[in-house]
Design an enzyme around this catalytic site. Structure first.
Site, PDB file in Angstrom:
ATOM      1  N   ASP A  11      16.136  31.986 113.570  1.00  0.00           N
ATOM      2  CA  ASP A  11      16.271  31.670 114.995  1.00  0.00           C
ATOM      3  C   ASP A  11      14.903  31.861 115.648  1.00  0.00           C
ATOM      4  O   ASP A  11      14.369  32.971 115.671  1.00  0.00           O
ATOM      5  CB  ASP A  11      17.313  32.591 115.638  1.00  0.00           C
ATOM      6  CG  ASP A  11      17.686  32.164 117.046  1.00  0.00           C
ATOM      7  OD1 ASP A  11      17.293  31.054 117.448  1.00  0.00           O
ATOM      8  OD2 ASP A  11      18.366  32.940 117.740  1.00  0.00           O
ATOM      9  N   ASP A 106      15.758  24.733 117.029  1.00  0.00           N
ATOM     10  CA  ASP A 106      15.163  26.055 116.837  1.00  0.00           C
ATOM     11  C   ASP A 106      16.027  27.012 116.024  1.00  0.00           C
ATOM     12  O   ASP A 106      15.781  28.216 116.024  1.00  0.00           O
ATOM     13  CB  ASP A 106      14.843  26.694 118.191  1.00  0.00           C
ATOM     14  CG  ASP A 106      16.074  26.866 119.073  1.00  0.00           C
ATOM     15  OD1 ASP A 106      17.137  26.349 118.703  1.00  0.00           O
ATOM     16  OD2 ASP A 106      15.958  27.515 120.122  1.00  0.00           O
ATOM     17  N   GLU A 107      16.997  26.498 115.284  1.00  0.00           N
ATOM     18  CA  GLU A 107      17.924  27.384 114.583  1.00  0.00           C
ATOM     19  C   GLU A 107      18.438  26.704 113.325  1.00  0.00           C
ATOM     20  O   GLU A 107      18.743  25.516 113.331  1.00  0.00           O
ATOM     21  CB  GLU A 107      19.087  27.730 115.517  1.00  0.00           C
ATOM     22  CG  GLU A 107      20.057  28.749 115.000  1.00  0.00           C
ATOM     23  CD  GLU A 107      21.174  29.006 116.001  1.00  0.00           C
ATOM     24  OE1 GLU A 107      22.019  29.866 115.712  1.00  0.00           O
ATOM     25  OE2 GLU A 107      21.222  28.334 117.058  1.00  0.00           O
TER      26      GLU A 107
END
Length: 356
Positions: A11, A106-107
């Protein structure tokens, strides 16, 4: 005995804001938010940790954020840049495994069970990935390492920002036993309060409860709650899985009975849905999203869903769906409302091509 899986959840730390600070070092150390406008319209897409000290968070109305933090620096969204950086991060992931499930820009989840690098240590693989992201892209990431998917996600939040946390097979049982139920994915404020009223605060409490009671009280989610509390999570890391839909929902603090109340909730949910669409996939005409659905969960925990193909995504179309599905309440109260949208077929194909 089956091989114990090694799963990493990565993350990125306040991703969009971190990129903006990298591009403009003068922003470092100052409260920064991406999105919104100086006129106070719109909502924040994300903000850095300096801004979060003032209580700011994503999806907060800009006007409210500026009242809390008058010195807040607002930066416009630069989606092409964020997507380009995200792809660079994904390339780093694939140095270690092709089993990568991208959740957003973003993950991501990574299955490194069969990775032989770093002597097969998932802990060191996660550290190497985070080091590479910092050394090559000057961004920080947090990581969680665990044998189960839901535990890896929980672990990535333990030492945030710029840290990692390991839940090994040896300490997994003890970790789960003491794990607060509010940490379980999809246990929101309302569900957590209901659990607390029943004297259920940790996974250990669920373990000592009656299985049939948990299933009956919480419906389908009760099964997931029971399984997670007993270290059962057989979900695979779905490599190259294109997202086909996006949903938002709200479990209400108290049940509602009237259509007018539901319409107000749909208004707020629609704003959240549009916000998330724009955050994950950038600017795209709302008229391209034609397959819409609305879900109601009743006070007795049964639920119903109505799906329609329309002429485009709009508040008015969801209100029309709500008015139709409301006829199914049959004098029952409503405890949850959800909205969802399916991506156009060509959008799904495009995602798949990008990830192959």
């Amino acid at each position: 005995m089956a091989t114990q899986r090694k799963i990493i959840h990565i993350d990125m730390d306040c991703f969009y804001a971190a990129i903006e600070m990298r591009e403009n070092p003068a922003l470092i150390g100052k409260p920064v938010a991406v999105g919104g406008s100086v006129e106070g319209r719109g909502v924040l897409t994300t903000c850095n940790y300096e801004a979060r000290k003032f209580g700011l968070h994503s999806a907060m109305p800009t006007a409210q954020a500026l009242k809390r933090c008058p010195n807040l620096i607002l930066v416009p969204v630069n989606m092409p840049l964020y997507k380009a950086v995200s792809e660079q991060i994904h390339q780093i992931f694939r140095r270690y495994t092709d089993i990568v499930e991208l959740l957003s820009l973003d993950e991501a989840y990574l299955d490194v069970t069969d990775c032989r690098q770093c002597s097969g240590s998932a802990t060191w693989i996660a550290q190497e990935i985070r080091d590479a992201i910092w050394n090559e892209l000057h961004l920080t990431a947090s990581a969680g390492i665990a044998p189960l998917k839901f535990l890896a996600k929980i672990a990535s939040d333990q030492n945030k920002p710029n840290g990692q946390f390991v839940i090994s097979p040896e300490n997994m049982t003890a970790f789960i036993y003491d794990l607060p139920l509010k940490k379980i994915p999809r246990v929101g404020k309302v569900t957590n309060e209901k659990l607390a009223q029943l004297g259920l605060h940790t996974c250990g409490d669920i373990q000592h409860s009656d299985k049939a009671f948990i299933y009956k009280t919480f419906g389908k989610f009760g099964q997931r709650l029971w399984e997670f509390s007993h270290a059962i999570d057989n979900r695979k890391i779905e490599a190259n899985r294109p997202r086909k839909s996006l949903a938002v929902e709200n479990t209400l603090p108290t049940d509602i009975w009237h259509l007018a109340e539901a319409e107000q909730i749909v208004d707020e949910l629609f704003k959240k849905l549009v916000f998330r669409l724009q955050r994950n996939w950038g600017e795209r005409s709302l008229q391209e999203f034609k397959k819409l659905a609305i879900k109601l969960k009743f006070g007795d925990f049964t639920q119903t869903t109505l799906e329609r193909t329309t002429d485009g995504l709009s508040r008015e179309r969801f209100i029309e769906l709500l008015q139709q599905v409301w006829q199914r309440t049959n004098r029952r109260s409503v405890r949850l409302i959800g909205l969802s949208v399916h991506y156009p077929t060509e959008k799904v194909k495009k995602q798949l091509n990008l990830w192959e």
